[in-house]
Scaffold this motif. Structure first.
Motif: not given
Length: 73
Positions: A54-73
């Motif tokens: 779960e996360c939030s961005t400046k544009k969209v709050k309360g997002l649920v994202l799949k980890t396959e589209f993410l990499k650790k910063a």
């Protein structure tokens, strides 16, 4: 406490409060917004499902994202 290990697309373990970067442009369901590849998302929250965060961005709050589209910063 559960011992679920949540990993990003490269297999790096994630934990609450980490920052991640999107590896793909994603369309947000229910809105006309899309989040661009390379967007930094701070302060993620792990969910009960090991493939989602779960996360939030400046544009969209309360997002649920799949980890396959993410990499650790």
């Amino acid at each position: 406490m559960n011992n679920i290990v949540v990993k990003d697309s490269n297999g790096t373990p994630l934990k609450d409060g980490d920052s991640v970067i999107l590896t793909k442009d994603l369309k947000v369901k229910g809105t006309s917004e899309s989040i661009k590849r390379g967007t930094l998302i701070k302060s993620i929250r792990l969910t009960a499902k090991p493939g989602e965060i779960e996360c939030s961005t400046k544009k969209v709050k309360g997002l649920v994202l799949k980890t396959e589209f993410l990499k650790k910063a």
